[in-house]
Design a protein around this motif. Structure first.
Motif, PDB file in Angstrom:
ATOM      1  N   ASP A   1     -23.197  17.987  58.235  1.00 43.67           N
ATOM      2  CA  ASP A   1     -23.284  19.483  58.200  1.00 43.67           C
ATOM      3  C   ASP A   1     -21.948  19.950  57.574  1.00 43.67           C
ATOM      4  O   ASP A   1     -22.103  21.185  57.086  1.00 43.67           O
ATOM      5  CB  ASP A   1     -23.685  20.043  59.678  1.00 43.67           C
ATOM      6  N   ASN A   2     -20.977  19.198  57.716  1.00 43.29           N
ATOM      7  CA  ASN A   2     -19.714  19.704  57.477  1.00 43.29           C
ATOM      8  C   ASN A   2     -19.385  19.680  56.087  1.00 43.29           C
ATOM      9  O   ASN A   2     -18.696  20.282  55.309  1.00 43.29           O
ATOM     10  CB  ASN A   2     -18.473  19.227  58.343  1.00 43.29           C
ATOM     11  N   VAL A   3     -19.872  18.225  55.285  1.00 38.66           N
ATOM     12  CA  VAL A   3     -19.064  17.757  54.118  1.00 38.66           C
ATOM     13  C   VAL A   3     -20.753  17.885  53.435  1.00 38.66           C
ATOM     14  O   VAL A   3     -21.268  16.759  53.411  1.00 38.66           O
ATOM     15  CB  VAL A   3     -18.556  16.591  54.011  1.00 38.66           C
ATOM     16  N   THR A   4     -20.739  18.692  52.457  1.00 37.41           N
ATOM     17  CA  THR A   4     -21.919  18.863  51.655  1.00 37.41           C
ATOM     18  C   THR A   4     -21.691  18.487  50.320  1.00 37.41           C
ATOM     19  O   THR A   4     -20.557  18.208  49.812  1.00 37.41           O
ATOM     20  CB  THR A   4     -22.389  20.134  51.737  1.00 37.41           C
ATOM     21  N   LEU A   5     -22.528  18.442  49.418  1.00 34.47           N
ATOM     22  CA  LEU A   5     -22.251  18.162  47.891  1.00 34.47           C
ATOM     23  C   LEU A   5     -21.530  19.226  47.328  1.00 34.47           C
ATOM     24  O   LEU A   5     -20.635  18.963  46.539  1.00 34.47           O
ATOM     25  CB  LEU A   5     -23.692  18.176  47.123  1.00 34.47           C
ATOM     26  N   ARG A   6     -21.673  20.305  48.005  1.00 38.96           N
ATOM     27  CA  ARG A   6     -20.730  21.520  47.249  1.00 38.96           C
ATOM     28  C   ARG A   6     -19.276  21.542  47.656  1.00 38.96           C
ATOM     29  O   ARG A   6     -18.420  21.545  46.968  1.00 38.96           O
ATOM     30  CB  ARG A   6     -21.406  22.987  48.057  1.00 38.96           C
ATOM     31  N   THR A   7     -19.113  20.790  48.880  1.00 46.28           N
ATOM     32  CA  THR A   7     -17.843  20.607  49.229  1.00 46.28           C
ATOM     33  C   THR A   7     -17.101  19.539  48.500  1.00 46.28           C
ATOM     34  O   THR A   7     -15.946  19.636  47.910  1.00 46.28           O
ATOM     35  CB  THR A   7     -17.822  19.972  51.004  1.00 46.28           C
ATOM     36  N   ILE A   8     -17.821  18.472  48.356  1.00 47.45           N
ATOM     37  CA  ILE A   8     -17.455  17.441  47.418  1.00 47.45           C
ATOM     38  C   ILE A   8     -17.046  17.801  45.986  1.00 47.45           C
ATOM     39  O   ILE A   8     -16.208  17.663  45.233  1.00 47.45           O
ATOM     40  CB  ILE A   8     -18.479  16.209  47.526  1.00 47.45           C
ATOM     41  N   GLN A   9     -17.927  18.760  45.439  1.00 49.05           N
ATOM     42  CA  GLN A   9     -17.822  19.186  43.822  1.00 49.05           C
ATOM     43  C   GLN A   9     -16.775  20.279  43.896  1.00 49.05           C
ATOM     44  O   GLN A   9     -16.067  20.290  42.706  1.00 49.05           O
ATOM     45  CB  GLN A   9     -19.023  19.800  43.396  1.00 49.05           C
ATOM     46  N   ASN A  10     -16.267  20.947  45.092  1.00 53.71           N
ATOM     47  CA  ASN A  10     -15.240  21.956  44.967  1.00 53.71           C
ATOM     48  C   ASN A  10     -14.013  21.507  45.432  1.00 53.71           C
ATOM     49  O   ASN A  10     -13.667  21.163  46.586  1.00 53.71           O
ATOM     50  CB  ASN A  10     -15.586  22.938  45.784  1.00 53.71           C
ATOM     51  N   SER A  11     -12.923  21.075  44.515  1.00 51.67           N
ATOM     52  CA  SER A  11     -11.713  20.419  45.067  1.00 51.67           C
ATOM     53  C   SER A  11     -10.785  21.483  44.391  1.00 51.67           C
ATOM     54  O   SER A  11     -10.890  22.263  43.677  1.00 51.67           O
ATOM     55  CB  SER A  11     -11.748  19.082  44.218  1.00 51.67           C
ATOM     56  N   TYR A  12      -9.507  21.257  45.036  1.00 51.00           N
ATOM     57  CA  TYR A  12      -8.318  21.979  44.476  1.00 51.00           C
ATOM     58  C   TYR A  12      -7.493  21.539  43.941  1.00 51.00           C
ATOM     59  O   TYR A  12      -6.920  20.142  44.354  1.00 51.00           O
ATOM     60  CB  TYR A  12      -7.747  22.673  46.086  1.00 51.00           C
ATOM     61  N   GLN A  13      -7.053  21.876  42.634  1.00 49.95           N
ATOM     62  CA  GLN A  13      -5.921  21.334  41.976  1.00 49.95           C
ATOM     63  C   GLN A  13      -5.275  22.459  41.299  1.00 49.95           C
ATOM     64  O   GLN A  13      -5.669  23.223  40.539  1.00 49.95           O
ATOM     65  CB  GLN A  13      -6.583  20.382  40.810  1.00 49.95           C
ATOM     66  N   PRO A  14      -4.021  22.730  41.805  1.00 56.20           N
ATOM     67  CA  PRO A  14      -3.268  23.812  41.074  1.00 56.20           C
ATOM     68  C   PRO A  14      -2.971  23.520  39.774  1.00 56.20           C
ATOM     69  O   PRO A  14      -2.717  22.488  39.254  1.00 56.20           O
ATOM     70  CB  PRO A  14      -2.056  23.744  41.862  1.00 56.20           C
ATOM     71  N   VAL A  15      -2.942  24.699  38.953  1.00 56.16           N
ATOM     72  CA  VAL A  15      -2.659  24.693  37.523  1.00 56.16           C
ATOM     73  C   VAL A  15      -1.600  23.954  37.228  1.00 56.16           C
ATOM     74  O   VAL A  15      -1.281  22.981  36.369  1.00 56.16           O
ATOM     75  CB  VAL A  15      -2.652  26.075  37.019  1.00 56.16           C
ATOM     76  N   GLY A  16      -0.393  24.101  37.928  1.00 56.64           N
ATOM     77  CA  GLY A  16       1.062  23.710  37.533  1.00 56.64           C
ATOM     78  C   GLY A  16       0.923  22.038  37.757  1.00 56.64           C
ATOM     79  O   GLY A  16       1.472  21.291  36.826  1.00 56.64           O
ATOM     80  N   LEU A  17       0.085  21.453  38.569  1.00 56.75           N
ATOM     81  CA  LEU A  17       0.035  20.100  38.722  1.00 56.75           C
ATOM     82  C   LEU A  17      -0.870  19.549  37.656  1.00 56.75           C
ATOM     83  O   LEU A  17      -0.498  18.407  37.247  1.00 56.75           O
ATOM     84  CB  LEU A  17      -0.883  19.600  40.228  1.00 56.75           C
ATOM     85  N   ALA A  18      -1.804  20.236  37.282  1.00 54.66           N
ATOM     86  CA  ALA A  18      -2.698  19.589  36.148  1.00 54.66           C
ATOM     87  C   ALA A  18      -1.837  19.509  34.962  1.00 54.66           C
ATOM     88  O   ALA A  18      -1.997  18.816  34.110  1.00 54.66           O
ATOM     89  CB  ALA A  18      -3.986  20.684  35.974  1.00 54.66           C
ATOM     90  N   ASP A  19      -0.998  20.819  34.689  1.00 60.42           N
ATOM     91  CA  ASP A  19      -0.246  20.681  33.319  1.00 60.42           C
ATOM     92  C   ASP A  19       0.903  19.545  33.514  1.00 60.42           C
ATOM     93  O   ASP A  19       1.221  19.005  32.474  1.00 60.42           O
ATOM     94  CB  ASP A  19       0.622  22.112  33.367  1.00 60.42           C
ATOM     95  N   MET A  20       1.402  19.443  34.792  1.00 61.52           N
ATOM     96  CA  MET A  20       2.561  18.246  34.864  1.00 61.52           C
ATOM     97  C   MET A  20       1.824  16.859  34.552  1.00 61.52           C
ATOM     98  O   MET A  20       2.377  16.147  33.921  1.00 61.52           O
ATOM     99  CB  MET A  20       2.938  18.122  36.313  1.00 61.52           C
TER     100      MET A  20
END
Length: 174
Positions: free
Chosen positions: A115-134
């Motif tokens: 109930d806590n970890v759904t496919l939506r949870t798995i698909q939504n990840s956090y990656q800050p823009v600065g980290l992606a640029d780096m």
């Protein structure tokens, strides 16, 4: 001695033995769950960045750690099959992502996070823009270093092929 004395003696003897056995079983179960959780956490974290040494190791441990979980093993095999494509096109890469997400979802259910970890949870990840640029800059830097090294190596004259790898002739004389 009556019957209750025998029961008391048996209880005194058996209680520590039973408690050690039960304690060991509980520790084994906790250790196995910790191993499963470690794999899940590594794979969840690496879904953002792609392949890491830890994520490859985690994938290679799935068949051992989840050996008794048929659904996890079946999903791992499906994911492995799509990973085995040598030069994937866009559709195949999309299928790889889908199967990876399905694997994470099946592992989450196996761990009791249905109930806590759904496919939506798995698909939504956090990656800050600065980290992606780096990360993009690091990749570009590494590619440029590799290109420079290849150019540099092409400028170095080739050594005589009759000499050994240590620079000495076959008979040991320079």
């Amino acid at each position: 001695m009556d019957f209750s004395d025998y029961i008391n003696i048996a209880a005194i003897i058996l209680a520590p033995i039973v408690s050690v056995i039960v304690g060991q079983k509980l520790q084994d179960r906790a250790r196995k769950r910790d191993d499963k959780m470690q794999i899940f956490k590594i794979l969840m974290a690496s879904r953002i960045y792609g392949w890491t040494n830890a994520s490859v190791e985690a994938l290679n441990l799935i068949e051992v750690v989840f050996a008794k979980d048929k659904k996890v093993i079946a999903q791992w095999k499906k994911y492995y099959d799509v990973l085995s494509v040598e030069k994937p096109d866009a559709a195949q890469r999309e299928k790889m992502i889908k199967e990876r997400e399905s694997l994470l979802e099946v592992i989450a259910v196996s761990l009791g996070y249905k109930d806590n970890v759904t496919l939506r949870t798995i698909q939504n990840s956090y990656q800050p823009v600065g980290l992606a640029d780096m990360l993009k800059k690091q990749e570009r830097y590494q590619d440029n270093q590799l290109e420079l090294m290849e150019r540099f190596m092409s400028l170095i004259p080739k050594t005589n092929t009759e000499e050994g790898q240590n620079g000495q002739a076959e008979n040991g004389n320079p």
